[in-house]
Design a protein around this motif. Structure first.
Motif, PDB file in Angstrom:
ATOM      1  N   ASN A  41       0.741  -1.154   0.038  1.00  0.00           N
ATOM      2  CA  ASN A  41       0.010   0.072  -0.030  1.00  0.00           C
ATOM      3  C   ASN A  41       0.844   1.142  -0.106  1.00  0.00           C
ATOM      4  O   ASN A  41       1.702   1.289   0.681  1.00  0.00           O
ATOM      5  CB  ASN A  41      -0.988  -0.045   1.131  1.00  0.00           C
ATOM      6  N   LYS A  42       0.322   2.112  -0.880  1.00  0.00           N
ATOM      7  CA  LYS A  42       1.499   3.400  -0.848  1.00  0.00           C
ATOM      8  C   LYS A  42       1.735   3.988   0.219  1.00  0.00           C
ATOM      9  O   LYS A  42       2.789   4.373   0.513  1.00  0.00           O
ATOM     10  CB  LYS A  42       0.834   4.400  -1.849  1.00  0.00           C
ATOM     11  N   ASN A  43       0.607   4.242   1.165  1.00  0.00           N
ATOM     12  CA  ASN A  43       0.637   5.101   2.349  1.00  0.00           C
ATOM     13  C   ASN A  43       1.387   4.379   3.329  1.00  0.00           C
ATOM     14  O   ASN A  43       1.719   4.900   4.575  1.00  0.00           O
ATOM     15  CB  ASN A  43      -0.602   5.561   2.972  1.00  0.00           C
ATOM     16  N   ARG A 323       7.794   8.130  -3.537  1.00  0.00           N
ATOM     17  CA  ARG A 323       6.933   7.200  -2.946  1.00  0.00           C
ATOM     18  C   ARG A 323       6.202   6.713  -4.198  1.00  0.00           C
ATOM     19  O   ARG A 323       5.662   5.343  -4.071  1.00  0.00           O
ATOM     20  CB  ARG A 323       6.120   8.058  -1.895  1.00  0.00           C
ATOM     21  N   ALA A 324       5.698   7.297  -5.017  1.00  0.00           N
ATOM     22  CA  ALA A 324       4.884   6.924  -6.128  1.00  0.00           C
ATOM     23  C   ALA A 324       5.666   5.768  -6.833  1.00  0.00           C
ATOM     24  O   ALA A 324       5.261   4.625  -7.167  1.00  0.00           O
ATOM     25  CB  ALA A 324       4.594   7.976  -7.004  1.00  0.00           C
ATOM     26  N   PHE A 327       6.274   2.767  -4.878  1.00  0.00           N
ATOM     27  CA  PHE A 327       4.923   1.867  -5.007  1.00  0.00           C
ATOM     28  C   PHE A 327       4.831   1.047  -6.210  1.00  0.00           C
ATOM     29  O   PHE A 327       4.331  -0.148  -6.414  1.00  0.00           O
ATOM     30  CB  PHE A 327       3.732   2.598  -4.925  1.00  0.00           C
ATOM     31  N   ASP A 332       8.595  -1.437  -0.450  1.00  0.00           N
ATOM     32  CA  ASP A 332       7.652  -0.710   0.724  1.00  0.00           C
ATOM     33  C   ASP A 332       8.776  -0.268   1.704  1.00  0.00           C
ATOM     34  O   ASP A 332       8.595   0.492   2.710  1.00  0.00           O
ATOM     35  CB  ASP A 332       6.964  -1.658   1.552  1.00  0.00           C
TER      36      ASP A 332
END
Ligand SMILES: Cc1cc2nc3c(=O)[nH]c(=O)nc-3n(C[C@H](O)[C@H](O)[C@H](O)COP(=O)(O)O)c2cc1C
Length: 346
Positions: A41-43, A323-324, A327, A332
């Motif tokens: 998960n990106k976040n 971050r993108a 992902f 991670d």
């Protein structure tokens, strides 16, 4: 203004007003392989990392650029605010001006007011040869105190020296000066190029010293030959104007330099990837081919002359792009970036 002071001012002005980038950015020749099933998960991605014993919020460093003339204080302050907010590293430009003229100390020292995890002091390597070992240690301490540095950078800039009309292209004794400094300085010493890159051979030689890391400072981004071309043009010096143009694209591409330095040092020394990093995707590419951190100068100079909000906006965008990209390759945490698939077209 003395000569060093006006040179620093002109470097910033020329970099802002003219296109001084290399004609090709080699990060365009590096592609990350898309992972259609990243399973993260990106976040939840953790961007934090450790470098020279300190924790960084993201593997990014604001490369040493400026200081030493009055307007540089505001630029360094805006950069420092962003470095504090995102907990990333920050360097200043060569501190020689403030050693020559102590009332310029504050143009660098302003960064002490901010909580920045890694602060890099900076001086040209030819300068430490001219000073000799004892004076270098004395001056190094003054530079460290000036910004509360926890890493000391000595910069190799012989391309710039050779094309600059007032340049000092004295390279004899440089390796030994670096070797001795690495032995006696109290904080980690990093050797940095400033746009022409570090080869396998140079990295092998450096790996036999006690240096703590290498900033490859490769070709593909800001070209100091281009800056000197424009500076020579301003004073109608046709010889150096021509030399700057001839050597505009000289140097080892940053991605190639990372691979060469990594091979030569068995990937044991931390590598900082500076040179042509324009955004968080370029930073991700640098991590994927083996760098520990990405350094940026040009990308942050214009925002830093505009103000605090522009600088923070730019760093925030870079962090979000990184971050993108993480992902999309399924990493991670930063340490997993070296498992990302990469295609090289260099
Ligand atoms: C205006 C300006 C001044 C710079 N001054 C220094 C310096 O004093 N010491 C140094 O090590 N590098 C200096 N650099 C080089 C940068 O740290 C960096 O290695 C180079 O610009 C490549 O990064 P970029 O492509 O992101 O601009 C300077 C760069 C710029 C644009």
């Amino acid at each position: 203004m003395n000569q060093t002071e006006s040179r620093k001012d002109e470097h910033v002005r020329v970099s802002l007003e003219k296109d001084v980038s290399a004609h090709h950015n080699y990060w365009d020749d590096v592609k990350l392989i898309h992972n259609a099933l990243p399973e993260i998960n990106k976040n939840e991605i953790d961007l934090s990392t450790r470098l020279f014993g300190k924790k960084l919020g993201a593997p990014l460093i604001i490369a040493g650029m400026t200081g030493g003339f009055q307007k540089a204080k505001k630029i360094n302050e805006n950069l420092a605010m962003a470095a504090e907010k995102f907990q990333i590293g920050m360097g200043v430009g060569s501190q020689r001006s403030a050693l020559e003229k102590p009332d310029l100390k504050e143009t660098y020292g302003v960064i002490k007011n901010y909580d920045i995890p890694l602060r890099f002091a900076n001086i040209g390597a030819s300068q430490i040869v001219l000073w000799g070992h004892r004076k270098t240690l004395e001056n190094a301490q003054k530079m460290i105190d000036m910004i509360d540095a926890n890493v000391f950078v000595t910069c190799l800039n012989f391309l710039q020296e050779v094309v600059q009309f007032e340049g000092e292209a004295h390279a004899k004794g440089c390796f030994n000066a670096i070797k001795k400094l690495a032995e006696d300085i109290d904080i980690p010493l990093v050797v940095k190029e400033s746009g022409a890159g570090i080869s396998y051979d140079v990295a092998s030689r450096l790996s036999k010293t006690k240096i703590a890391g290498i900033d490859v400072g490769g070709a593909g981004g800001t070209s100091f030959a281009a800056i000197e071309h424009y500076r020579a043009k301003m004073i109608n010096d046709r010889l150096h104007e021509r030399g700057g143009k001839t050597f505009w694209d000289w140097g080892i591409p940053t991605p190639t330099s990372i691979l060469e330095v990594g091979e030569a040092t068995n990937w044991k020394l931390p590598i900082i990837a500076t040179g042509g990093i324009r955004n968080g995707l370029d930073a991700a590419k640098a991590l994927a081919i083996g760098a520990n951190c990405a350094g940026m100068a040009h990308a942050l100079l214009k925002p830093a002359t505009k103000g605090k909000d522009s600088t923070i906006f730019e760093v925030d965008a870079i962090v979000k792009e990184l971050r993108a990209a993480m992902f999309l390759v399924g990493a991670d945490k930063i340490s997993k970036m070296s498992d990302a698939g990469v295609e090289l077209w260099i």
